[in-house]
Write an enzyme that holds these catalytic residues in place. Sequence first.
Site, PDB file in Angstrom:
ATOM      1  N   CYS A  29      14.317 -18.736   9.135  1.00  0.00           N
ATOM      2  CA  CYS A  29      12.883 -18.495   9.096  1.00  0.00           C
ATOM      3  C   CYS A  29      12.641 -17.112   8.509  1.00  0.00           C
ATOM      4  CB  CYS A  29      12.301 -18.565  10.508  1.00  0.00           C
ATOM      5  SG  CYS A  29      10.510 -18.330  10.567  1.00  0.00           S
ATOM      6  N   LEU A  30      11.677 -17.030   7.598  1.00  0.00           N
ATOM      7  CA  LEU A  30      11.382 -15.740   6.961  1.00  0.00           C
ATOM      8  C   LEU A  30      10.868 -14.729   7.991  1.00  0.00           C
ATOM      9  CD1 LEU A  30       9.680 -17.101   3.724  1.00  0.00           C
ATOM     10  CD2 LEU A  30      11.985 -16.094   3.928  1.00  0.00           C
ATOM     11  N   HIS A  80       4.969 -23.696  13.307  1.00  0.00           N
ATOM     12  CA  HIS A  80       4.338 -22.363  13.164  1.00  0.00           C
ATOM     13  C   HIS A  80       2.843 -22.432  13.486  1.00  0.00           C
ATOM     14  CE1 HIS A  80       7.353 -19.557  11.655  1.00  0.00           C
ATOM     15  NE2 HIS A  80       7.740 -20.386  10.699  1.00  0.00           N
ATOM     16  N   HIS A  94       9.144 -27.714  10.758  1.00  0.00           N
ATOM     17  CA  HIS A  94       9.277 -26.271  11.018  1.00  0.00           C
ATOM     18  C   HIS A  94       7.943 -25.559  10.756  1.00  0.00           C
ATOM     19  CE1 HIS A  94      11.703 -22.333  10.393  1.00  0.00           C
ATOM     20  NE2 HIS A  94      10.494 -22.036   9.921  1.00  0.00           N
ATOM     21  N   GLU A  95       7.281 -25.927   9.654  1.00  0.00           N
ATOM     22  CA  GLU A  95       6.000 -25.272   9.307  1.00  0.00           C
ATOM     23  C   GLU A  95       4.888 -25.677  10.273  1.00  0.00           C
ATOM     24  OE1 GLU A  95       6.518 -22.970   7.497  1.00  0.00           O
ATOM     25  OE2 GLU A  95       8.315 -23.647   6.471  1.00  0.00           O
ATOM     26  N   GLN A 141       2.318 -16.706   8.986  1.00  0.00           N
ATOM     27  CA  GLN A 141       3.413 -15.777   8.651  1.00  0.00           C
ATOM     28  C   GLN A 141       2.925 -14.611   7.785  1.00  0.00           C
ATOM     29  OE1 GLN A 141       6.260 -19.174   7.553  1.00  0.00           O
ATOM     30  NE2 GLN A 141       7.655 -17.640   8.370  1.00  0.00           N
ATOM     31  N   GLY A 156       9.503 -22.853   2.539  1.00  0.00           N
ATOM     32  CA  GLY A 156       8.252 -23.179   3.224  1.00  0.00           C
ATOM     33  C   GLY A 156       7.604 -21.907   3.742  1.00  0.00           C
TER      34      GLY A 156
HETATM   35  O1  GNR Z   1      13.071 -20.740   3.785  1.00  0.00           O
HETATM   36  C1  GNR Z   1      13.197 -21.439   4.787  1.00  0.00           C
HETATM   37  N1  GNR Z   1      14.269 -22.250   4.902  1.00  0.00           N
HETATM   38  C2  GNR Z   1      14.390 -23.237   5.874  1.00  0.00           C
HETATM   39  C3  GNR Z   1      15.637 -23.827   6.043  1.00  0.00           C
HETATM   40  C4  GNR Z   1      15.802 -24.826   6.972  1.00  0.00           C
HETATM   41  C5  GNR Z   1      14.738 -25.254   7.731  1.00  0.00           C
HETATM   42  C6  GNR Z   1      13.492 -24.662   7.584  1.00  0.00           C
HETATM   43  C7  GNR Z   1      13.323 -23.662   6.653  1.00  0.00           C
HETATM   44  S1  GNR Z   1      11.750 -22.952   6.444  1.00  0.00           S
HETATM   45  C8  GNR Z   1      12.200 -21.348   5.881  1.00  0.00           C
HETATM   46  C9  GNR Z   1      10.973 -20.525   5.502  1.00  0.00           C
HETATM   47  C10 GNR Z   1      10.108 -20.316   6.717  1.00  0.00           C
HETATM   48  O2  GNR Z   1      10.306 -19.477   7.563  1.00  0.00           O
HETATM   49  N2  GNR Z   1       9.080 -21.104   6.866  1.00  0.00           N
HETATM   50  O3  GNR Z   1       8.285 -20.997   7.941  1.00  0.00           O
HETATM   51 NI    NI Z   2       9.549 -20.206   9.520  1.00  0.00          NI
END
Ligand code: GNR
Ligand code: NI
Length: 170
Positions: free
Chosen positions: A94-95, A140, A136-137, A51, A46
Site C-alpha cells: 500500500c502506498l 480504503h 483493497h481500494e 490517500q 491503485g
Molecule cells: O500499488 C499497489 N499495489 C498493490 C498490490 C497488491 C494489492 C493491492 C495493491 S494497491 C497498491 C496501491 C495502493 O496503496 N492503493 O491503495
Molecule cells: Ni492502499
Amino acid sequence: MSVRPILIIPDSKLRLVSAPVAKPARELASLIDDMFETMYDAPGIGLAAIQIGVPERVITVDLAREGEDKQPLALINPQVLWTSEERSVYEEGCLSIPDFYEEVERPAKVRVRFTDRGGAECEIEADGLLATCIQHEIDHLEGKLFIDHISKLKRDRVMKKFAKQARREA
Ligand code: GNR
Ligand code: NI
C-alpha cells in the site's frame, strides 16, 4: 494536473469513512486527473482519494505494466454487488504503508457497480490481481487498510514502526 502528497500511516485521515461523491463535475474530473498522476508517479496500481486526503468515494486503478499501454479505470461510488466463495491470496502493498508487503486472502472474484468518469453507470466482474486491487481500494473508502487483514502481531509491529518514524519526523 499535479502529483499530490500521499498520506502515510498513522495519519488518522486514513481511518475516515469516505462519503459519496458530491463534487461538481469539473472538480471531480480534476481530482481524478490528480489521482492518476499521483498513482503513476508513485508508482502504484491503485489509489483511493482518501490517500491524498480527500474523503470521497473515488478510486483509480491501472494494472498495465511499464511499457504497456495505459488502462486507466476510475470508479466513482463503487458498490460491491457480489463476491465469490472462492478465495485467492496475493502479496499486497500500500502506498500509505511504504515498503511493507504481506499476503492477504480475499474473494477471488468480485462484481462491482460504479459510475465512470464520463458519468455512465457501469458494472465489471473482476478476477485475479484486478479483483484484489479493487477490494483493497474499496477498503480504503471504509477506512480499512490491508494490514487489518493480517495477524495482529504483524499489524502491531508495522504500526509501531511507522508511529516511531512519524515521531522522528515531527
Ligand atoms: O500499488 C499497489 N499495489 C498493490 C498490490 C497488491 C494489492 C493491492 C495493491 S494497491 C497498491 C496501491 C495502493 O496503496 N492503493 O491503495
Ligand atoms: Ni492502499
